[in-house]
Design a protein around this motif. Structure first.
Motif, PDB file in Angstrom:
ATOM      1  N   TRP A  89       0.866  -1.182   0.000  1.00 50.74           N
ATOM      2  CA  TRP A  89       0.000   0.000   0.000  1.00 50.74           C
ATOM      3  C   TRP A  89       0.902   1.230   0.000  1.00 50.74           C
ATOM      4  CZ3 TRP A  89      -0.587  -3.998   3.601  1.00 50.74           C
ATOM      5  CH2 TRP A  89       0.120  -3.840   4.788  1.00 50.74           C
ATOM      6  N   ASP A  90       0.312   2.408  -0.099  1.00 47.31           N
ATOM      7  CA  ASP A  90       1.100   3.634  -0.274  1.00 47.31           C
ATOM      8  C   ASP A  90       1.392   4.394   1.008  1.00 47.31           C
ATOM      9  OD1 ASP A  90       0.999   3.563  -3.245  1.00 47.31           O
ATOM     10  OD2 ASP A  90      -1.151   3.794  -2.876  1.00 47.31           O
ATOM     11  N   MET A  91       0.564   4.179   2.042  1.00 46.86           N
ATOM     12  CA  MET A  91       0.623   5.058   3.208  1.00 46.86           C
ATOM     13  C   MET A  91       0.009   4.340   4.402  1.00 46.86           C
ATOM     14  SD  MET A  91      -1.267   8.753   3.157  1.00 46.86           S
ATOM     15  CE  MET A  91      -1.859   9.620   4.597  1.00 46.86           C
ATOM     16  N   ASN A  92       0.622   4.519   5.568  1.00 42.26           N
ATOM     17  CA  ASN A  92       0.048   4.012   6.807  1.00 42.26           C
ATOM     18  C   ASN A  92      -0.629   5.139   7.577  1.00 42.26           C
ATOM     19  OD1 ASN A  92       0.983   1.335   6.577  1.00 42.26           O
ATOM     20  ND2 ASN A  92       2.951   1.862   7.499  1.00 42.26           N
ATOM     21  N   VAL A  93      -1.698   4.814   8.282  1.00 45.28           N
ATOM     22  CA  VAL A  93      -2.266   5.785   9.219  1.00 45.28           C
ATOM     23  C   VAL A  93      -1.214   6.082  10.291  1.00 45.28           C
ATOM     24  CG1 VAL A  93      -4.668   5.139   8.837  1.00 45.28           C
ATOM     25  CG2 VAL A  93      -3.324   3.919  10.568  1.00 45.28           C
ATOM     26  N   PRO A  94      -1.359   7.176  11.029  1.00 46.03           N
ATOM     27  CA  PRO A  94      -0.317   7.563  11.986  1.00 46.03           C
ATOM     28  C   PRO A  94      -0.061   6.535  13.087  1.00 46.03           C
ATOM     29  CG  PRO A  94      -1.725   9.424  11.501  1.00 46.03           C
ATOM     30  CD  PRO A  94      -2.375   8.240  10.871  1.00 46.03           C
ATOM     31  N   ILE A  95       1.218   6.313  13.338  1.00 44.31           N
ATOM     32  CA  ILE A  95       1.691   5.560  14.493  1.00 44.31           C
ATOM     33  C   ILE A  95       2.813   6.382  15.107  1.00 44.31           C
ATOM     34  CG2 ILE A  95       1.069   3.267  13.632  1.00 44.31           C
ATOM     35  CD1 ILE A  95       4.000   2.909  12.767  1.00 44.31           C
ATOM     36  N   PHE A  96       3.275   5.977  16.288  1.00 47.95           N
ATOM     37  CA  PHE A  96       4.357   6.717  16.914  1.00 47.95           C
ATOM     38  C   PHE A  96       5.605   6.695  16.031  1.00 47.95           C
ATOM     39  CE2 PHE A  96       1.886   5.924  20.842  1.00 47.95           C
ATOM     40  CZ  PHE A  96       1.834   7.235  21.311  1.00 47.95           C
ATOM     41  N   ALA A  97       6.200   7.853  15.874  1.00 49.97           N
ATOM     42  CA  ALA A  97       7.411   7.990  15.059  1.00 49.97           C
ATOM     43  C   ALA A  97       8.628   7.826  15.958  1.00 49.97           C
ATOM     44  CB  ALA A  97       7.424   9.357  14.383  1.00 49.97           C
ATOM     45  N   THR A  98       9.333   6.742  15.789  1.00 49.53           N
ATOM     46  CA  THR A  98      10.535   6.480  16.581  1.00 49.53           C
ATOM     47  C   THR A  98      11.749   6.393  15.666  1.00 49.53           C
ATOM     48  OG1 THR A  98      10.408   4.054  16.424  1.00 49.53           O
ATOM     49  CG2 THR A  98       9.123   5.115  18.179  1.00 49.53           C
ATOM     50  N   ALA A  99      12.926   6.537  16.251  1.00 51.17           N
ATOM     51  CA  ALA A  99      14.162   6.480  15.471  1.00 51.17           C
ATOM     52  C   ALA A  99      14.327   5.113  14.816  1.00 51.17           C
ATOM     53  CB  ALA A  99      15.351   6.797  16.372  1.00 51.17           C
ATOM     54  N   GLU A 100      13.950   4.056  15.524  1.00 54.01           N
ATOM     55  CA  GLU A 100      14.067   2.714  14.964  1.00 54.01           C
ATOM     56  C   GLU A 100      13.145   2.535  13.771  1.00 54.01           C
ATOM     57  OE1 GLU A 100      14.732  -1.180  13.996  1.00 54.01           O
ATOM     58  OE2 GLU A 100      15.980   0.182  15.194  1.00 54.01           O
ATOM     59  N   ARG A 101      11.912   2.988  13.880  1.00 55.70           N
ATOM     60  CA  ARG A 101      10.966   2.861  12.761  1.00 55.70           C
ATOM     61  C   ARG A 101      11.389   3.731  11.585  1.00 55.70           C
ATOM     62  NH1 ARG A 101       5.453   3.135  16.498  1.00 55.70           N
ATOM     63  NH2 ARG A 101       5.728   1.068  17.439  1.00 55.70           N
ATOM     64  N   ALA A 102      12.009   4.870  11.879  1.00 53.03           N
ATOM     65  CA  ALA A 102      12.443   5.779  10.817  1.00 53.03           C
ATOM     66  C   ALA A 102      13.584   5.193   9.991  1.00 53.03           C
ATOM     67  CB  ALA A 102      12.855   7.117  11.412  1.00 53.03           C
ATOM     68  N   ARG A 103      14.194   4.128  10.455  1.00 47.82           N
ATOM     69  CA  ARG A 103      15.207   3.421   9.648  1.00 47.82           C
ATOM     70  C   ARG A 103      14.551   2.695   8.479  1.00 47.82           C
ATOM     71  NH1 ARG A 103      17.642  -0.784  13.056  1.00 47.82           N
ATOM     72  NH2 ARG A 103      18.851  -1.175  11.174  1.00 47.82           N
ATOM     73  N   HIS A 104      13.259   2.416   8.607  1.00 47.52           N
ATOM     74  CA  HIS A 104      12.572   1.584   7.616  1.00 47.52           C
ATOM     75  C   HIS A 104      11.568   2.343   6.760  1.00 47.52           C
ATOM     76  CE1 HIS A 104      14.305  -1.840   9.753  1.00 47.52           C
ATOM     77  NE2 HIS A 104      13.871  -1.297  10.867  1.00 47.52           N
ATOM     78  N   VAL A 105      10.989   3.414   7.316  1.00 53.15           N
ATOM     79  CA  VAL A 105       9.971   4.165   6.581  1.00 53.15           C
ATOM     80  C   VAL A 105      10.242   5.657   6.715  1.00 53.15           C
ATOM     81  CG1 VAL A 105       8.179   2.402   6.886  1.00 53.15           C
ATOM     82  CG2 VAL A 105       8.428   4.233   8.596  1.00 53.15           C
ATOM     83  N   ALA A 106       9.572   6.440   5.875  1.00 53.65           N
ATOM     84  CA  ALA A 106       9.658   7.905   5.962  1.00 53.65           C
ATOM     85  C   ALA A 106       8.395   8.410   6.654  1.00 53.65           C
ATOM     86  CB  ALA A 106       9.764   8.506   4.566  1.00 53.65           C
ATOM     87  N   PHE A 107       8.567   9.224   7.692  1.00 53.29           N
ATOM     88  CA  PHE A 107       7.434   9.758   8.435  1.00 53.29           C
ATOM     89  C   PHE A 107       7.069  11.156   7.940  1.00 53.29           C
ATOM     90  CE2 PHE A 107       8.681   6.594  11.679  1.00 53.29           C
ATOM     91  CZ  PHE A 107       7.434   6.053  11.944  1.00 53.29           C
ATOM     92  N   SER A 108       5.779  11.447   8.013  1.00 47.85           N
ATOM     93  CA  SER A 108       5.304  12.797   7.738  1.00 47.85           C
ATOM     94  C   SER A 108       5.616  13.689   8.935  1.00 47.85           C
ATOM     95  CB  SER A 108       3.788  12.784   7.517  1.00 47.85           C
ATOM     96  OG  SER A 108       3.101  12.534   8.746  1.00 47.85           O
ATOM     97  N   VAL A 109       5.249  14.968   8.843  1.00 51.25           N
ATOM     98  CA  VAL A 109       5.316  15.817  10.022  1.00 51.25           C
ATOM     99  C   VAL A 109       4.352  15.234  11.051  1.00 51.25           C
ATOM    100  CG1 VAL A 109       5.943  17.886   8.729  1.00 51.25           C
ATOM    101  CG2 VAL A 109       3.527  17.395   9.165  1.00 51.25           C
ATOM    102  N   PRO A 110       4.604  15.425  12.345  1.00 54.41           N
ATOM    103  CA  PRO A 110       3.734  14.846  13.384  1.00 54.41           C
ATOM    104  C   PRO A 110       2.316  15.399  13.327  1.00 54.41           C
ATOM    105  CG  PRO A 110       5.842  15.557  14.312  1.00 54.41           C
ATOM    106  CD  PRO A 110       5.772  16.117  12.923  1.00 54.41           C
ATOM    107  N   VAL A 111       1.351  14.540  13.675  1.00 57.57           N
ATOM    108  CA  VAL A 111      -0.052  14.950  13.653  1.00 57.57           C
ATOM    109  C   VAL A 111      -0.698  14.934  15.039  1.00 57.57           C
ATOM    110  CG1 VAL A 111      -0.324  14.211  11.265  1.00 57.57           C
ATOM    111  CG2 VAL A 111      -0.903  12.623  13.122  1.00 57.57           C
ATOM    112  N   TRP A 112      -0.073  14.274  15.994  1.00 52.93           N
ATOM    113  CA  TRP A 112      -0.563  14.311  17.375  1.00 52.93           C
ATOM    114  C   TRP A 112       0.567  13.911  18.321  1.00 52.93           C
ATOM    115  CZ3 TRP A 112       0.515   9.317  18.186  1.00 52.93           C
ATOM    116  CH2 TRP A 112       0.028   8.313  17.342  1.00 52.93           C
TER     117      TRP A 112
END
Length: 241
Positions: free
Chosen positions: A61-84
């Motif tokens: 798929w193209d996009m995930n709904v928001p989850i917590f943005a962590t440094a470990e997860r950012a190694r695998h995906v690109a995060f948008s600006v924070p939403v909450w």
């Protein structure tokens, strides 16, 4: 342009409504933002938390709904600006029989059993506070954990305080217990996530989020789901970074 968006069952942020359609605060946010950037069709994919990152990485798929943005997860995906920004809490049986108000309180009681979903930030937070492996019971999703809580298999389930309030309000046998706000450092933030190769979609979503977050329309839509200025203001000031 059609965009495929993955979500899991975790109200009030996202879940499947009685009509079988996806619903929730972050589903509505995704709809507003994607329509604003010219997306004509949105296809939703119900998945599991464990498949979130790999699914978007591999083009499921193209996009995930928001989850917590962590440094470990950012190694695998690109995060948008924070939403909450969200604090943790527990769902417990009404009356909170073991007086579980924090991860430390769980760690202090060897007879306490805590429900957690592996890979979520609450798992690491519990371990850091001293909760032992023997006290942890893992589940694949929130509904499974709540069923175990109602059956007495665990004494508490850890997730976001906002999500817990929504879940507890649906069952009079349960109550939500918010943890004390973190006074050190920045509170955890959530964001949409994308494949690192999907630069154009990330850029378009970020541009729209920077304009929309904190607006009167945004606040009104989120308030319907119990998401207030407490969860929004912490990210609005930094949404242009």
């Amino acid at each position: 342009m059609k965009i495929r968006v993955a979500y899991i069952e975790e109200p009030p942020f996202y879940g499947t409504g009685e009509d079988g359609a996806p619903t929730g605060a972050d589903i509505e946010l995704a709809e507003v933002v994607l329509r604003a950037i010219g997306v004509s069709a949105i296809e939703y994919q119900l998945t599991s938390f464990g498949e979130f990152l790999s699914g978007v990485q591999e083009g499921g798929w193209d996009m995930n709904v928001p989850i917590f943005a962590t440094a470990e997860r950012a190694r695998h995906v690109a995060f948008s600006v924070p939403v909450w920004t969200l604090g943790d809490g527990f769902i417990v049986r009404r009356g909170n029989p073991k007086a579980l108000t924090s991860y430390v309180a769980v760690a202090a009681r060897s007879d306490a059993r805590l429900g957690l979903i592996p890979g979520q930030i609450q798992f690491d937070a519990a371990k850091s506070a001293g909760v032992s492996d023997s006290q942890i019971v893992t589940f694949s999703d929130q509904p499974e954990a709540i069923a175990a809580l109602l059956a007495g298999k665990v004494d508490a389930f850890a997730a976001t305080a906002v999500g817990n309030r929504a879940a507890a309000s649906a069952n009079e046998a349960l109550e939500a217990v918010a943890h004390e706000a973190n006074k050190v450092g920045r509170a955890p933030v959530g964001a949409f996530s994308f494949s690192k190769s999907n630069h154009s979609l990330l850029r378009a979503v970020n541009d729209e989020l920077r304009k929309y977050l904190g607006s009167a329309d945004h606040r009104a839509r989120m308030e319907k789901y119990g998401i207030t200025h407490t969860e929004i203001d912490g990210v609005v000031a930094g949404s242009d970074s």
